[in-house]
Design a protein around this motif. Sequence first.
Motif, PDB file in Angstrom:
ATOM      1  N   ASN A 122      -5.153 -11.488  -8.960  1.00  0.00           N
ATOM      2  CA  ASN A 122      -5.236 -10.056  -8.665  1.00  0.00           C
ATOM      3  C   ASN A 122      -3.853  -9.481  -8.371  1.00  0.00           C
ATOM      4  N   ASP A 123      -3.072 -10.265  -7.607  1.00  0.00           N
ATOM      5  CA  ASP A 123      -1.709  -9.828  -7.287  1.00  0.00           C
ATOM      6  C   ASP A 123      -0.874  -9.679  -8.558  1.00  0.00           C
ATOM      7  N   LEU A 124      -1.068 -10.618  -9.463  1.00  0.00           N
ATOM      8  CA  LEU A 124      -0.317 -10.590 -10.725  1.00  0.00           C
ATOM      9  C   LEU A 124      -0.628  -9.297 -11.485  1.00  0.00           C
ATOM     10  N   LYS A 125      -1.897  -8.975 -11.525  1.00  0.00           N
ATOM     11  CA  LYS A 125      -2.328  -7.760 -12.224  1.00  0.00           C
ATOM     12  C   LYS A 125      -1.722  -6.529 -11.555  1.00  0.00           C
ATOM     13  N   THR A 126      -1.817  -6.505 -10.240  1.00  0.00           N
ATOM     14  CA  THR A 126      -1.289  -5.352  -9.496  1.00  0.00           C
ATOM     15  C   THR A 126       0.213  -5.175  -9.745  1.00  0.00           C
ATOM     16  N   GLU A 127       0.938  -6.296  -9.683  1.00  0.00           N
ATOM     17  CA  GLU A 127       2.388  -6.207  -9.865  1.00  0.00           C
ATOM     18  C   GLU A 127       2.752  -5.783 -11.283  1.00  0.00           C
ATOM     19  N   LEU A 128       1.991  -6.256 -12.256  1.00  0.00           N
ATOM     20  CA  LEU A 128       2.275  -5.862 -13.640  1.00  0.00           C
ATOM     21  C   LEU A 128       2.027  -4.370 -13.834  1.00  0.00           C
ATOM     22  N   ASN A 129       0.946  -3.897 -13.251  1.00  0.00           N
ATOM     23  CA  ASN A 129       0.691  -2.442 -13.321  1.00  0.00           C
ATOM     24  C   ASN A 129       1.809  -1.683 -12.619  1.00  0.00           C
ATOM     25  N   GLY A 130       2.297  -2.296 -11.535  1.00  0.00           N
ATOM     26  CA  GLY A 130       3.406  -1.683 -10.804  1.00  0.00           C
ATOM     27  C   GLY A 130       4.661  -1.578 -11.664  1.00  0.00           C
ATOM     28  N   TYR A 132       4.732  -1.068 -14.868  1.00  0.00           N
ATOM     29  CA  TYR A 132       4.547   0.113 -15.729  1.00  0.00           C
ATOM     30  C   TYR A 132       4.858   1.396 -14.952  1.00  0.00           C
ATOM     31  N   GLU A 133       4.355   1.420 -13.706  1.00  0.00           N
ATOM     32  CA  GLU A 133       4.577   2.618 -12.876  1.00  0.00           C
ATOM     33  C   GLU A 133       6.067   2.824 -12.618  1.00  0.00           C
ATOM     34  N   SER A 134       6.734   1.710 -12.283  1.00  0.00           N
ATOM     35  CA  SER A 134       8.176   1.812 -12.033  1.00  0.00           C
ATOM     36  C   SER A 134       8.901   2.302 -13.283  1.00  0.00           C
ATOM     37  N   LEU A 135       8.421   1.828 -14.439  1.00  0.00           N
ATOM     38  CA  LEU A 135       9.041   2.248 -15.698  1.00  0.00           C
ATOM     39  C   LEU A 135       8.854   3.748 -15.920  1.00  0.00           C
TER      40      LEU A 135
ATOM     41  N   SER B 438      -0.836   0.987   0.926  1.00  0.00           N
ATOM     42  CA  SER B 438      -0.196   1.467   2.153  1.00  0.00           C
ATOM     43  C   SER B 438       0.714   2.659   1.851  1.00  0.00           C
ATOM     44  N   PRO B 439       0.936   3.513   2.853  1.00  0.00           N
ATOM     45  CA  PRO B 439       1.732   4.709   2.606  1.00  0.00           C
ATOM     46  C   PRO B 439       3.159   4.389   2.161  1.00  0.00           C
ATOM     47  N   SER B 440       3.668   3.221   2.616  1.00  0.00           N
ATOM     48  CA  SER B 440       5.054   2.900   2.287  1.00  0.00           C
ATOM     49  C   SER B 440       5.232   2.462   0.828  1.00  0.00           C
ATOM     50  N   ALA B 441       4.119   1.943   0.246  1.00  0.00           N
ATOM     51  CA  ALA B 441       4.234   1.469  -1.131  1.00  0.00           C
ATOM     52  C   ALA B 441       4.244   2.650  -2.078  1.00  0.00           C
ATOM     53  N   SER B 442       5.096   2.573  -3.039  1.00  0.00           N
ATOM     54  CA  SER B 442       5.131   3.669  -3.997  1.00  0.00           C
ATOM     55  C   SER B 442       5.466   3.148  -5.377  1.00  0.00           C
ATOM     56  N   SER B 443       5.108   3.919  -6.374  1.00  0.00           N
ATOM     57  CA  SER B 443       5.374   3.502  -7.742  1.00  0.00           C
ATOM     58  C   SER B 443       6.871   3.486  -8.016  1.00  0.00           C
ATOM     59  N   ALA B 444       7.627   4.132  -7.135  1.00  0.00           N
ATOM     60  CA  ALA B 444       9.076   4.179  -7.341  1.00  0.00           C
ATOM     61  C   ALA B 444       9.767   2.941  -6.789  1.00  0.00           C
ATOM     62  N   GLU B 445       8.978   1.972  -6.372  1.00  0.00           N
ATOM     63  CA  GLU B 445       9.547   0.749  -5.823  1.00  0.00           C
ATOM     64  C   GLU B 445      10.459   0.102  -6.872  1.00  0.00           C
ATOM     65  N   PRO B 446      11.651  -0.338  -6.469  1.00  0.00           N
ATOM     66  CA  PRO B 446      12.575  -0.885  -7.455  1.00  0.00           C
ATOM     67  C   PRO B 446      11.943  -2.015  -8.281  1.00  0.00           C
ATOM     68  N   LEU B 447      12.281  -2.001  -9.550  1.00  0.00           N
ATOM     69  CA  LEU B 447      11.729  -2.985 -10.476  1.00  0.00           C
ATOM     70  C   LEU B 447      12.098  -4.410 -10.065  1.00  0.00           C
ATOM     71  N   GLU B 448      13.311  -4.568  -9.523  1.00  0.00           N
ATOM     72  CA  GLU B 448      13.770  -5.910  -9.136  1.00  0.00           C
ATOM     73  C   GLU B 448      12.835  -6.535  -8.094  1.00  0.00           C
TER      74      GLU B 448
END
Lengths: 142, 524
Positions: A122-130, A132-135, B438-448
């Motif tokens: 589940n964490d893997l999925k969440t991070e991968l989606n993340g 995309y979001e970061s991109l 959580s409120p602190s987490a955001s999609s803008a979190e650095p990719l690294e």
Amino acid sequence: MKQPKKSRNPNRTELVRIMALIEENLDEIDKEHEAASAYHRSELVEVSRDNAQAALKEAVQFLALEDFPKAEREAAAAWFYTDFARNILDAEFTEHHLGEDVFLDLVPTRESVKHEISSLMNDLKTELNGVYESLAVTEEQG
Amino acid sequence: MDFMERLDGNREEKRLRKRVAELMRELADKLSAKLALAPEGRFANLSKMRTAKGQRAYIKAMAALEQDDLEEAMTIAVRGLLHLEIAHFHDNSPGPNKTEKLIDIDSQPRESIARLSEALCQFKQLVEYRNLDVPKEAQERLGRSTQYLQNAIEAMAAADDEEATAQAEAGLVFLSFTVSQVVFDPSEFPRALLIGPGQSNKKDLTRLMEAARTTGTTLAQAAKESAISGWKAKSAANKYIESALNAFLENNGGEVNKYLELIGLETGLVQRTLQQKQTQRQLAQPSTNQTSRSQPGTKAVQAKKKEMPTEYPSSSKSPPAAKPQAAARTTFRKDFHTRNPGNSADSVESIIMGQTEKIAAHPYSTNTPRLVDPEEIFDRTAPDSPLDLWAKPRKYYKIKEAENAAANFTTSQRQILQATNYSSANKREGTPGERAASPSASSAEPLEMRIERLRGIVDRLNKLGKHTNDPSATASVLEHLKQELETLESAAESGKWQAVERSSTSIHKIRREFKSLLKESDLL
């Protein structure tokens, strides 16, 4: 009373006795393990018991071939596994009768591994989606 | 073949045939006598089982005789007689004496194996009785110590005494370090881990166990007090313990001494820092009664409040002693508490990792049951030599798979450390899902940061991959995943966003592949 010292080179009769007694010990462990499964089924006891049985089987094979040193070593391995299983059962019996049935598994149980894997997937999925979001955010920011 | 050779051969065959005929007669007689009487007594089931084995051996021996395979017939007949002999023992047996040590353990490596086995069980009993909290990382290390026990037993059975001793002693040192993270009160340390008389000939082991214990306790306490956060002494102490253990396994006394001195210096530094912190705290709060403070993390204080018995019960059948009453507690220590798991991870995993990896590649290294059925080996129709397979470890087939998997699993110490840190990071910060919510987490979190966490997840999955039904296939999929993650990382570093997206999609696909493997193994 101090027990008489065991010989590393027991004769055939003594080896038969040792093997038979290990087998009887294992039989008792099996019964106690069944009874104990009402409060805790230890996977480690099962593995130790299986290993002891396999070692015992090999000890019998070597004894039939009159290879006494190998038979003795296999019997010793069977005894160590048996003794370990017995001590775990005893500890859990004590915890069940005097404690609160909170058991410590010395090796991770299959259920705990399953649970952790599920959580990691589940964490893997969440991070991968993340990712995309970061991109998307990076693209927005140019 | 000349006439004389043929004559000798005929004589030998005649002699063998006669011997087999005698054995078969003896087996048949004993078998019919045994079958005429129903087994009785406490172990009638075992007697019956052995008699059935004897019966099967008779049938097999007859079949071999029909095929004129005299040697095979003789081997099976002897085995059949042995089964009946054991059955006879069960018929008259009063039962085993649980306290009797059936084998000779007064020598290496058996002494060390017995000690490790005892220590593991004593620790289990202590944790259960005291209701201590064992952090996840400590549980994993405990699993490794248990694995060392099995490795040692298997090595001993294979007559590799040196390896067996090394495995058992490595298990003892590893366990000492693990226990010191959970048990703070030295008086409650498992007895089997304490150094007793008669172990003076094992000076290096003794000193190493003491060092592991002192360092473990000090680091755990320092982590609890946040005294060495980010301090290089922590990793230095870990590194030195690891090096000392490697030197010990290589039987290099000089190196052991060198690293033990370095460990002493580093531990001394941490201890001094702790003392300073305590002094500062006492000066700041002079009226605080230290002894009456409760430890919030101690399950023992909160829940059970038991007192340890002076002796462990040796038999499950012994009448249970009266449960100690809270009022009667005299030896209970209020400062008995467990380590904060959030701060523990990085100070422990790397300690014996080098030597752990070394041992992980060892052929006995698997905690699965023995899988090769010796009956099958001995029952092969035409074996070259029934014992040839014993030149290899008994779990040969399973071990091969494990070795292949281990080759792929082998990761650097840094990566394993990160995997562990990931778990503790989860504990500190919540799971990625929780963090996202959580409120602190955001999609803008650095990719690294995301990539680092992904690496941690993949490393952790690598460690757990051995539990699947097909470790080789799993290792291969996870290796693919790791490579794709590296591609993603380098693409992110060079700002190639399309490549990052492609890699993410690829990782998604690999994840699905891995998921199906897990489902096949009933792990998901």
